[in-house]
Design an enzyme around this catalytic site. Structure first.
Site, short mmCIF file in Angstrom:
data_model
loop_
_atom_site.label_atom_id
_atom_site.label_comp_id
_atom_site.label_asym_id
_atom_site.label_seq_id
_atom_site.Cartn_x
_atom_site.Cartn_y
_atom_site.Cartn_z
N LYS C 166 0.84 -1.21 0.00
CA LYS C 166 0.00 0.00 0.00
C LYS C 166 0.87 1.26 0.00
O LYS C 166 0.56 2.25 -0.66
CB LYS C 166 -0.92 0.00 1.22
CG LYS C 166 -1.82 1.26 1.35
CD LYS C 166 -2.71 1.45 0.13
CE LYS C 166 -3.78 2.50 0.27
NZ LYS C 166 -3.61 3.61 1.13
N GLU C 173 1.19 6.70 -6.67
CA GLU C 173 0.12 7.70 -6.77
C GLU C 173 0.71 9.13 -6.76
O GLU C 173 0.28 9.99 -7.53
CB GLU C 173 -0.80 7.49 -5.58
CG GLU C 173 -2.08 8.24 -5.55
CD GLU C 173 -2.81 7.96 -4.20
OE1 GLU C 173 -3.11 6.80 -3.91
OE2 GLU C 173 -3.01 8.93 -3.44
#
Lengths: 294, 294, 294, 294
Positions: C166, C173
């Site tokens: 993550k 991102e």
């Protein structure tokens, strides 16, 4: 003044010589019997007048930890330990607290100058109490170049500040080296440049980019004008990484220093997984040819 | 509608097929006799109804220049040339002016979608006059995916704006690919990650990083889970360079896109002169060992 | 299946709703009396069938620490804690070890999808033992989008691997967002671009850069075509920093992700000390004018 | 020796003085009547012995173009023009060819040293034919610092090579300044550093990062220890941009120099469109608060 010096490698060996030239009595210890003055740290401690001052000049991390542990067991209240190696500044407060339990004092001191320090003197950045730092001024004065003390020595702040300043110094060094190196490659890439070593040589006096690192590049190019004998693999020894970690911790943009660090990382990859993925992607969307693995 | 299409390579070949599926009559020309519909550009021009529309889909630079030169000699006033290749936007005004001397109209159109465009449709970014663009809507509609026109087609602005937008699109693409690739390498570097291809696969639905490029990475990793068969050498075909040049020309910071471009440059160096210099410098000041050249 | 869920903020609130829609019974606790199902963590624990599963969805760091501490005191051997927040992966082994002392099991799960997860489903990356993960599959299946499980869920590896994945996902991102944003600025800087929002809109179908983030940019530009209402100040919430720290720890070059992080740092400076120094230097050597401080 | 010197601004004015101190006769022309020796370029040409040597020291671009145009009309075959300004190296071959039509010779010479050159001497990088360069040695010797000629002067290569080397020199300068500036900010961000100006001062002798730029930083910090009086806006004057453009043209990674250039661009933005977009995106997917525009 008479101090102990633990660690007589590339740095410590020369520092002992410079200290002695400067009138400081030095008892040095190293595991290497060919360079040591005494047989053990115990013998070193026994040889020093009280209150003792012991300068530790060993690799950062576990080795520094164990030497400071050992000194904590051997020294007396009022003695003073100086960590002159490249410890991370976050280690200093730990070491200081550990020694303070026995009322042993602690100073951290960043030392710059490399193998040339014996000849040129060292730049020094110290952290600790005013009193402790002042007690060491004869040592600092012997190590640093002649001339104004403030041109080569600074009491940066409390314990840890010396190594923090040295860490930043080394981070800057990464950026400086990378900048010159990029310029070198840009000159090497251009066929109208017919005297590349001469160009670096001519930057030594008068130009805005003149520096000691530039002088060393001139030397390197004199020894090997096309750097043909060496590989492009570049090691790093920690301070650059810590500098970028501090940039992150303090939300300070540090793109040039980080670029220098990443260039070193990339230099050590036989094959870059990231670049492979980009190549695979270009093939996937555009049908662009991939080069097969060697 | 009936148009000419010059260039039937990886892109043009598929575009002809998609146009025909979409009800557009296409006469295609390519130097490759196996794919061409006519024997020459002259024959292509002769085959088209007036006013003619000729879509040029050839490599940017000299080849596009020479095709537009040739069309300038063959077409009539009122005819229309579309440059759908990856020309630099600065070329468009030159081509438009050249054709305008003979009252031939000009539109530039960036085309994205790669080899998948035949199946998925192409994203289109057009530059030119409102009237010229509107006259081509049936062609654009056949090329683009089904659905809302505004989701896959835009009249970006005057001549050159289409290719400018496509250049920026490709610059972004560089940055996106580099970002995913860095993440890929970070996962590959960590031994607690036991299902790396599965991780990329699981990002396809629901996550913030889902994208078409991600889907393609999943495909690439299905074909070769460790990317073991390919080299880390990455080509570039110009648009990334132009994007950074435009960043410079417009004083726009573009560090991520530039990082992607430089990573490709670095991937193509057998040995980096810059890294050699850094290694030489470390040796000069610190006596650090250099790795000998292979 | 019946689970506990601690933390009903922007993420947890929506997750409770999606879990219930998916047929999972949920007892939720939050300090906010308006959203909580029970009055206390004790009450939550009491409400769950044995062996209990408690999903923790609170801010990483101290708050997660204290919730896990508390659960360690309340749960029984064989119960299972899932940390679904954005904890640093290095925390997971600590938490797992702490709970293991009482034979409480631990799974970490990265959850992506933001405020859209209720509607679209969440992408999930889990770390832990095969057995523990399998016992949670009904929960994961309710949270993730419909379709193939492997498109939105992955068992990444042992404890910590889920949060590591993550973290990398969020690092990517950062790079993706920065890349699009640089492209946005390059389009905004060029006056020949007369339809900037339309250009982003037209990239949604067919192009190589299509993605969910792009769809969100289109939405943002529909709401405020020139982004005139917002400041250029950009926060960060940790995962980007950790990603770069992992790049450093693993000697992985990550220039695009790092550029994104540094751009955020720079966005938050009222005045950059580094830029001031460069301005001062230009004045010193070249007599170039400095702008006086505002 | 007697030469003409056109342009008596910050650089040319001091160079005239230094040349005269070095025994070179100089006829200077400037539009500014307070500093000029003659009333016009025509008068300057008339005052010089044949074959004439005219050193042009005016801003690069249009002004250099027009001065060289004018000299082309006034000088005779065998005369020599030296462009000592910061022209882009690509201009040199154009200027040389233009003058060669009239058998006027051309040399380009990068001049470094800034406003300190009068006192310290200038670093010089010349491009041109061996014969032309040699004819100017008395001029170069007067301008450069005393000592070995090769420490401050180089014949880099053919026409254009001098300015190419100067461009790279300035690119390096960008990277050096940025590296020091990042270090400065890292020190400023840390409260354990209680003597920041003193730290820079102490780096002047002995350290690896000692340089002339460092000496200037010490000076700047003496004048304004916190740089409180100046804004963080940083101009650029072209050579940094050209250096990155050459990096692109030659596929040379230059991340540190480029980081320095982009930092300057960013320093000049009142509000960054890219950062706004990142903020808008964070709001779209995560509901993170955006700061409203000021």
């Amino acid at each position: 003044m008479h101090i102990g010096l633990i660690g007589l490698g590339k740095m410590g060996f020369n520092m002992r010589a410079r200290l002695r030239q400067g009138g400081i009595e030095v008892t040095g210890y190293d595991r290497n019997p060919e360079v040591t003055d005494v047989e053990s740290v115990e013998a070193l401690v026994a040889a020093l007048p009280s209150p003792r001052a012991v300068w530790v000049m060993v690799p950062s991390g576990q080795i520094t930890d164990s030497v400071i542990d050992q000194l904590g067991g051997l020294l007396d209240a009022g003695d003073l330990v100086i960590d002159g190696g490249n410890s991370r500044f976050t280690e200093d407060q730990k070491h200081a607290a550990q020694l303070a339990e026995k009322s042993i004092r602690f100073v951290d001191c960043g030392v710059s100058g490399g193998v040339w320090g014996l000849e040129n003197g060292y730049g020094l950045m110290a952290g600790g109490s005013k009193e402790d730092i002042e007690s060491l001024l004869p040592v600092f004065d012997a190590l640093r170049p002649e001339g104004e003390r403030s041109d080569s020595f600074v009491h940066v702040g409390e314990v840890g500040a010396g190594h923090y300043a040295k860490m930043v110094h080394n981070g800057i060094e990464y950026g400086l080296m990378q900048s010159y190196a990029e310029g070198y490659e840009l000159l090497a890439a251009k066929d109208i440049i017919t005297d590349l070593p001469g160009t670096f040589r001519a930057w030594q006096k008068g130009t805005v980019v003149r520096s000691w690192l530039l002088d060393l590049m001139v030397k390197a190019l004199e020894e090997d004008p096309g750097l043909a004998s060496i590989d492009d693999y570049v090691e790093d020894s920690g301070e650059g990484r810590w500098t970028v970690e501090e940039a992150i911790a303090n939300a300070v943009p540090a793109p040039a220093i980080t670029a220098a660090l990443f260039a070193r990382f990339a230099s050590r990859e036989d094959s870059s997984p990231a670049n492979k993925m980009v190549s695979a992607l270009r093939n996937q969307f555009g049908g662009h040819a991939m080069k097969p693995a060697k």
